[in-house]
Scaffold this active site. Structure first.
Site, PDB file in Angstrom:
ATOM      1  N   LYS A 155       0.819  -1.214   0.000  1.00 38.07           N
ATOM      2  CA  LYS A 155       0.000   0.000   0.000  1.00 38.07           C
ATOM      3  C   LYS A 155       0.854   1.267   0.000  1.00 38.07           C
ATOM      4  O   LYS A 155       0.528   2.233  -0.687  1.00 38.07           O
ATOM      5  CB  LYS A 155      -0.931   0.002   1.210  1.00 38.07           C
ATOM      6  CG  LYS A 155      -2.020  -1.073   1.187  1.00 38.07           C
ATOM      7  CD  LYS A 155      -2.992  -0.840   2.330  1.00 38.07           C
ATOM      8  CE  LYS A 155      -3.687  -2.105   2.807  1.00 38.07           C
ATOM      9  NZ  LYS A 155      -4.637  -2.691   1.884  1.00 38.07           N
TER      10      LYS A 155
ATOM     11  N   GLU B 225      -2.794   6.923   7.944  1.00 33.72           N
ATOM     12  CA  GLU B 225      -3.739   7.737   7.180  1.00 33.72           C
ATOM     13  C   GLU B 225      -4.648   8.480   8.128  1.00 33.72           C
ATOM     14  O   GLU B 225      -4.938   8.000   9.223  1.00 33.72           O
ATOM     15  CB  GLU B 225      -4.637   6.834   6.311  1.00 33.72           C
ATOM     16  CG  GLU B 225      -3.965   6.330   5.079  1.00 33.72           C
ATOM     17  CD  GLU B 225      -4.869   5.406   4.264  1.00 33.72           C
ATOM     18  OE1 GLU B 225      -6.060   5.245   4.601  1.00 33.72           O
ATOM     19  OE2 GLU B 225      -4.356   4.853   3.287  1.00 33.72           O
TER      20      GLU B 225
ATOM     21  N   HIS C 129     -14.122  -4.157   8.492  1.00 30.69           N
ATOM     22  CA  HIS C 129     -13.484  -3.586   7.305  1.00 30.69           C
ATOM     23  C   HIS C 129     -13.592  -4.505   6.096  1.00 30.69           C
ATOM     24  O   HIS C 129     -12.800  -4.430   5.173  1.00 30.69           O
ATOM     25  CB  HIS C 129     -12.006  -3.262   7.555  1.00 30.69           C
ATOM     26  CG  HIS C 129     -11.792  -2.287   8.669  1.00 30.69           C
ATOM     27  ND1 HIS C 129     -12.290  -1.004   8.638  1.00 30.69           N
ATOM     28  CD2 HIS C 129     -11.159  -2.413   9.859  1.00 30.69           C
ATOM     29  CE1 HIS C 129     -11.952  -0.396   9.748  1.00 30.69           C
ATOM     30  NE2 HIS C 129     -11.278  -1.221  10.517  1.00 30.69           N
TER      31      HIS C 129
ATOM     32  N   ARG D 236      -6.577  -7.894  -9.418  1.00 35.41           N
ATOM     33  CA  ARG D 236      -7.233  -9.177  -9.678  1.00 35.41           C
ATOM     34  C   ARG D 236      -8.701  -8.915  -9.944  1.00 35.41           C
ATOM     35  O   ARG D 236      -9.163  -7.786  -9.821  1.00 35.41           O
ATOM     36  CB  ARG D 236      -7.125 -10.059  -8.439  1.00 35.41           C
ATOM     37  CG  ARG D 236      -7.656  -9.343  -7.189  1.00 35.41           C
ATOM     38  CD  ARG D 236      -7.818 -10.255  -6.006  1.00 35.41           C
ATOM     39  NE  ARG D 236      -7.789  -9.568  -4.737  1.00 35.41           N
ATOM     40  CZ  ARG D 236      -8.842  -9.049  -4.113  1.00 35.41           C
ATOM     41  NH1 ARG D 236     -10.040  -9.103  -4.661  1.00 35.41           N
ATOM     42  NH2 ARG D 236      -8.708  -8.444  -2.947  1.00 35.41           N
TER      43      ARG D 236
HETATM   44  P1  ADP Z   1      -7.754  -4.040   2.644  1.00 34.47           P
HETATM   45  O1  ADP Z   1      -6.493  -4.297   1.878  1.00 34.47           O
HETATM   46  O2  ADP Z   1      -7.810  -4.821   3.901  1.00 34.47           O
HETATM   47  O3  ADP Z   1      -8.943  -4.163   1.767  1.00 34.47           O
HETATM   48  P2  ADP Z   1      -8.147  -1.152   2.562  1.00 34.47           P
HETATM   49  O4  ADP Z   1      -7.042  -0.165   2.630  1.00 34.47           O
HETATM   50  O5  ADP Z   1      -8.778  -1.364   1.244  1.00 34.47           O
HETATM   51  O6  ADP Z   1      -7.633  -2.522   3.147  1.00 34.47           O
HETATM   52  O7  ADP Z   1      -9.262  -0.717   3.624  1.00 34.47           O
HETATM   53  C1  ADP Z   1     -10.330  -1.570   3.970  1.00 34.47           C
HETATM   54  C2  ADP Z   1     -11.479  -0.773   4.562  1.00 34.47           C
HETATM   55  O8  ADP Z   1     -11.069  -0.021   5.717  1.00 34.47           O
HETATM   56  C3  ADP Z   1     -12.058   0.290   3.652  1.00 34.47           C
HETATM   57  O9  ADP Z   1     -12.996  -0.247   2.753  1.00 34.47           O
HETATM   58  C4  ADP Z   1     -12.681   1.262   4.642  1.00 34.47           C
HETATM   59  O10 ADP Z   1     -13.907   0.784   5.122  1.00 34.47           O
HETATM   60  C5  ADP Z   1     -11.708   1.243   5.783  1.00 34.47           C
HETATM   61  N1  ADP Z   1     -10.698   2.328   5.620  1.00 34.47           N
HETATM   62  C6  ADP Z   1      -9.525   2.231   4.981  1.00 34.47           C
HETATM   63  N2  ADP Z   1      -8.840   3.402   5.020  1.00 34.47           N
HETATM   64  C7  ADP Z   1      -9.589   4.267   5.712  1.00 34.47           C
HETATM   65  C8  ADP Z   1      -9.424   5.649   6.134  1.00 34.47           C
HETATM   66  N3  ADP Z   1      -8.342   6.334   5.838  1.00 34.47           N
HETATM   67  N4  ADP Z   1     -10.427   6.211   6.839  1.00 34.47           N
HETATM   68  C9  ADP Z   1     -11.527   5.515   7.176  1.00 34.47           C
HETATM   69  N5  ADP Z   1     -11.733   4.218   6.829  1.00 34.47           N
HETATM   70  C10 ADP Z   1     -10.781   3.595   6.117  1.00 34.47           C
HETATM   71  P1  ADP Z   2     -12.242  -8.390  -0.836  1.00 38.44           P
HETATM   72  O1  ADP Z   2     -11.500  -7.081  -0.631  1.00 38.44           O
HETATM   73  O2  ADP Z   2     -12.792  -8.480  -2.230  1.00 38.44           O
HETATM   74  O3  ADP Z   2     -13.227  -8.709   0.233  1.00 38.44           O
HETATM   75  P2  ADP Z   2     -10.345 -10.324   0.369  1.00 38.44           P
HETATM   76  O4  ADP Z   2      -8.959  -9.780   0.451  1.00 38.44           O
HETATM   77  O5  ADP Z   2     -11.129 -10.428   1.623  1.00 38.44           O
HETATM   78  O6  ADP Z   2     -11.132  -9.527  -0.796  1.00 38.44           O
HETATM   79  O7  ADP Z   2     -10.221 -11.763  -0.281  1.00 38.44           O
HETATM   80  C1  ADP Z   2     -10.903 -12.084  -1.448  1.00 38.44           C
HETATM   81  C2  ADP Z   2     -11.359 -13.509  -1.418  1.00 38.44           C
HETATM   82  O8  ADP Z   2     -10.247 -14.372  -1.600  1.00 38.44           O
HETATM   83  C3  ADP Z   2     -12.019 -13.998  -0.164  1.00 38.44           C
HETATM   84  O9  ADP Z   2     -13.367 -13.698  -0.039  1.00 38.44           O
HETATM   85  C4  ADP Z   2     -11.778 -15.497  -0.286  1.00 38.44           C
HETATM   86  O10 ADP Z   2     -12.812 -16.122  -0.990  1.00 38.44           O
HETATM   87  C5  ADP Z   2     -10.497 -15.617  -1.041  1.00 38.44           C
HETATM   88  N1  ADP Z   2      -9.387 -15.971  -0.157  1.00 38.44           N
HETATM   89  C6  ADP Z   2      -8.360 -15.176   0.136  1.00 38.44           C
HETATM   90  N2  ADP Z   2      -7.476 -15.787   0.927  1.00 38.44           N
HETATM   91  C7  ADP Z   2      -7.961 -16.993   1.185  1.00 38.44           C
HETATM   92  C8  ADP Z   2      -7.534 -18.101   1.981  1.00 38.44           C
HETATM   93  N3  ADP Z   2      -6.410 -18.077   2.685  1.00 38.44           N
HETATM   94  N4  ADP Z   2      -8.306 -19.184   2.013  1.00 38.44           N
HETATM   95  C9  ADP Z   2      -9.438 -19.208   1.311  1.00 38.44           C
HETATM   96  N5  ADP Z   2      -9.908 -18.216   0.555  1.00 38.44           N
HETATM   97  C10 ADP Z   2      -9.188 -17.116   0.476  1.00 38.44           C
HETATM   98 MG    MG Z   3      -9.309  -2.997   0.141  1.00 35.57          MG
END
Ligand code: ADP
Ligand code: ADP
Ligand code: MG
Length: 675
Positions: free
Chosen positions: A116, A200, A235, A300
């Site tokens: 990130k 952030e 989240h 992806r």
């Molecule tokens: P991940 O890789 O786990 O998906 P993200 O950076 O996409 O992580 O953040 C996941 C979620 O966390 C976001 O969809 C949002 O709900 C919350 N989030 C992330 N960054 C912020 C922020 N700066 N302020 C408030 N909520 C946040």
């Molecule tokens: P999103 O931001 O779209 O919610 P995630 O980072 O939570 O994405 O992961 C996407 C999907 O990948 C999950 O919902 C799951 O189906 C699959 N996945 C990821 N890691 C694993 C794991 N270790 N075992 C099984 N499924 C996985």
């Molecule tokens: Mg995300």
């Protein structure tokens, strides 16, 4: 175009990719773990190769074996799905070195967007707006703290390598920063093997709006509009929709173009998603004041891609296959049109009332609404399971995705509720009724969306009962009587279940329990029909129902007439457990055989694993005195960490496992004795 591809994934996404491949006349090869030997994705593919043991590490992450499987079966390309190897640049490289096409972006783009912090440095250069924060390389804790002070609280500490909602800490005050940093780094090193963090500004009441982008090998990149994924727990997304309510044409174009710029900055090819956090300082009613900031790019296909397919009439897996085989994008930006509204609900094996604790178990009953699978339609169900399959502890807890489409958001919402009502799952905890309540909250219904929607509407969402218990009892009795009639009609001479039809015996009693309360139901045959009376059993018995009762059976349901109200119910019975589904919800109760009444098990005081998983850490040692509610151990299961709390005051006598141990459901983790 390819002749044969290998699908390096499992579950719904493997089945979904196989469906498009089949339509295009492409042969498919599945890979599977021990636990998945009989899984649906193995069944729907043309060939299947076993790649190892139960855990992802032993199977779906074994990339040498997966590449060998592709070579052995003559597959030309590998589709990684999402999760697992999909964002692994070494795997993408290894594919090309083995002469296989990786159906995804170039390894260099995966790498550029993988962390990130680095991706934010890159986006900053490309002129994409960022959340105010610190994403530098210097990880000196003193510097990080002063950066947090400069940004202003609340701040969010994020693991740079994080994903799936893991590795994030909200910090409200400067004095809490150091502890939060340490805990975030600990989780980051455990989960991702990398403890770099970024900081952030924590945006208040933000929306999560993401843009679907697509690039081809000729260098063209388009955006397929946005998805609003603001409704989240931990989240992580629960409901996703497109288009984003309140989105203006101008903002859509601005965000779309920013996402395309992000993709072009890393030479992107294939399907990708640029995630933005959106501030709405003017509130829900002033979308023109929305401000968006780049959060991360997922390199992806995303879980929620079907909502984009529904509003654009495209098949994004087909696009992936065409682009990976060298064809140009099927449509230009100008040819892409957005029509109607689509919503996806993630159906998860989890208990919303217990902090969304993931559940495992058998899908004893799994009945779906009338729907298409893996293709755009008004109601679509994407899944990788069948009735009787189990949700194991080795993979994540998603059972299925339900996607609906309507001309308007209201129409889509109506359809979603109807489809959820027809989705009957028995055998494990799930979020179907929670989703129904969520979409009916004023916030969701009126599209007042932000990531705090679930906690804000908590009062309507958790620990709800769909109807008074008398209704469930009446449905259970109707089911029993109907079964008896069916058996009697079948001419079974040994069936003695005809007591109620022997008019002389004018009364019949039934016993049930629900939530530790016993109920006694009394069915009387009166001159004008059946009459039901239900009372609680115990010291101060209370009447919970009293009124006329009748029922009739339709093809697959029961029509229940209770105190002059008619409702359609579906009842499933397994052993003593009875599950009742009706338009208003789902309830379950236990039928008690009056002859077999036994004492309830005494509270054993054992401290057991709530689910199968891995012991991450013990936070106490043998000999420690602990208070009720104190954290004792941390377990990891189904991609999440769970803290095990002391059920009572006591002293830890012995730790029965070591960190890293895999434990079964119900295994005793430590012994706690009275002081
Ligand atoms: P991940 O890789 O786990 O998906 P993200 O950076 O996409 O992580 O953040 C996941 C979620 O966390 C976001 O969809 C949002 O709900 C919350 N989030 C992330 N960054 C912020 C922020 N700066 N302020 C408030 N909520 C946040
Ligand atoms: P999103 O931001 O779209 O919610 P995630 O980072 O939570 O994405 O992961 C996407 C999907 O990948 C999950 O919902 C799951 O189906 C699959 N996945 C990821 N890691 C694993 C794991 N270790 N075992 C099984 N499924 C996985
Ligand atoms: Mg995300």
């Amino acid at each position: 175009m390819f002749h044969k591809i290998l699908i390096a994934n499992r579950g719904e996404i493997a089945c979904r990719v196989a469906a498009t491949a089949r339509r295009l006349g492409i042969q498919t090869v599945a890979v599977y773990s021990d636990a998945d030997a009989k899984a649906k994705h193995v069944q729907v593919c043309d060939e299947a190769v076993h790649v190892g043991g139960n855990t992802p590490k032993e199977s779906y992450l074994q990339w040498q074996r997966i590449i060998a499987a592709a070579q052995a079966t003559g597959a030309e390309a590998i589709h990684p799905g999402y999760g697992f190897l999909s964002e692994n640049e070494d795997f993408a490289k290894a594919c090309s070195e083995a002469g296989l096409v990786f159906i995804g972006p170039p390894a260099s783009a995966i790498q550029a967007m993988g962390l990130k912090a680095e991706s934010k440095r890159l986006m900053e250069k490309a002129g994409v707006p960022l959340v105010p924060g610190y994403h530098g390389k210097d990880q000196d804790p003193v510097l990080l703290h002063s950066e947090a002070d400069r940004i202003g609280y609340p701040v969010l500490i994020k693991a740079s390598a994080g994903g799936g909602g893991k590795g994030m800490r909200i910090v409200e005050r400067s004095e809490d920063f150091s502890a939060a940093l340490q805990s975030c780094q600990r989780e980051a090193i455990n989960s991702f093997g990398d403890d770099n963090v970024l900081i952030e500004k924590y945006v208040q009441r933000p929306r999560h709006i993401e843009i679907q982008v697509f690039g081809d090998q000729q260098g063209d990149v388009v955006y397929l509009f946005e998805r609003d994924c603001s409704v989240q727990r931990r989240h992580q997304k629960v409901l996703e929709e497109a288009p984003a309510p309140g989105m203006t044409a101008a903002l859509r174009k601005q965000m779309g173009e920013a996402a395309v710029a992000a993709a072009k900055a890393v030479g992107y090819v294939g399907a990708g998603t640029v995630e933005f956090i959106v501030e709405q300082p003017g509130g829900y009613d002033k979308p023109e004041e929305m401000r968006f900031y780049f959060m991360e790019m997922n390199t992806r296909l995303q879980v929620e891609h079907p909502v984009t397919e529904a509003i654009t009439g495209t098949d994004l897996v087909e696009w992936q296959l065409r682009v990976a085989s060298g064809e140009p994008l099927p449509k230009t930006q100008a040819q892409l049109q957005l029509t109607g509204h689509a919503i996806e609900a993630r159906i998860n094996a989890e208990n919303p009332d217990n902090d969304f604790l993931p559940a495992t178990g058998h899908l004893r009953i799994y009945r779906k609404p009338q729907a298409s699978a893996f293709e755009v339609s008004d109601v679509r169900v994407d899944d990788g399971v069948r009735e009787g399959d189990s949700i194991s502890p080795y993979y994540d807890s998603m059972i299925a995705k339900l996607i609906v489409r309507g001309n308007t958001r209201d129409e889509a919402l109506q359809r979603l509720d109807e489809a959820l009502a027809q989705l009957h799952i028995v055998g494990l905890a799930n979020n179907v009724q929670f989703l129904r309540r969520t979409i009916k909250t004023p916030s969701f219904a009126q599209a007042k969306l932000d990531t705090a929607l679930i906690p804000r509407e908590a009062e309507q969402l958790f620990n709800q009962t769909p109807w008074p218990v008398g209704f469930s009892i009446a449905a259970a009795i109707a089911h029993t009587l109907n079964q008896e009639q069916v058996t009697a009609k079948d001419g079974d001479p040994f069936s003695h279940h005809d007591a109620w039809r022997a008019w002389g015996a004018a009364k019949r009693f039934f016993l049930f329990t629900k939530d530790d309360q016993k109920y006694i139901a009394q069915l009387s045959y009166l001159a004008d029909g059946l009459h039901l009376r239900v009372d609680t059993q115990g010291k101060s018995a209370q009447q919970v129902f009293d009124g006329p009762f009748s029922y009739s059976a339709t093809a697959d349901a029961l029509q229940l007439n209770l105190a002059e109200h008619a409702s359609q119910v579906h009842v499933y019975r397994s052993g003593q457990t009875i599950d009742v589904f009706a338009a208003a919800g789902h309830d379950s109760l236990v039928s008690v055989d009056p002859l077999l009444q036994s004492d309830e098990h005494a509270e054993s005081g054992r401290l057991t694993a709530p689910m199968p998983g891995k012991v991450v850490a013990f936070t106490v040692q043998a000999g420690d005195a602990v208070k009720k509610g104190q954290a004792l151990a941390v377990m990891e299961a189904m991609k999440m960490e769970h803290t095990i709390l002391a059920p009572k005051d006591g002293v830890v006598a012995e730790l029965l496992f070591a960190p890293g141990d895999q434990v079964m459901d119900g295994a005793e983790l430590l012994s706690l004795v009275a002081e």
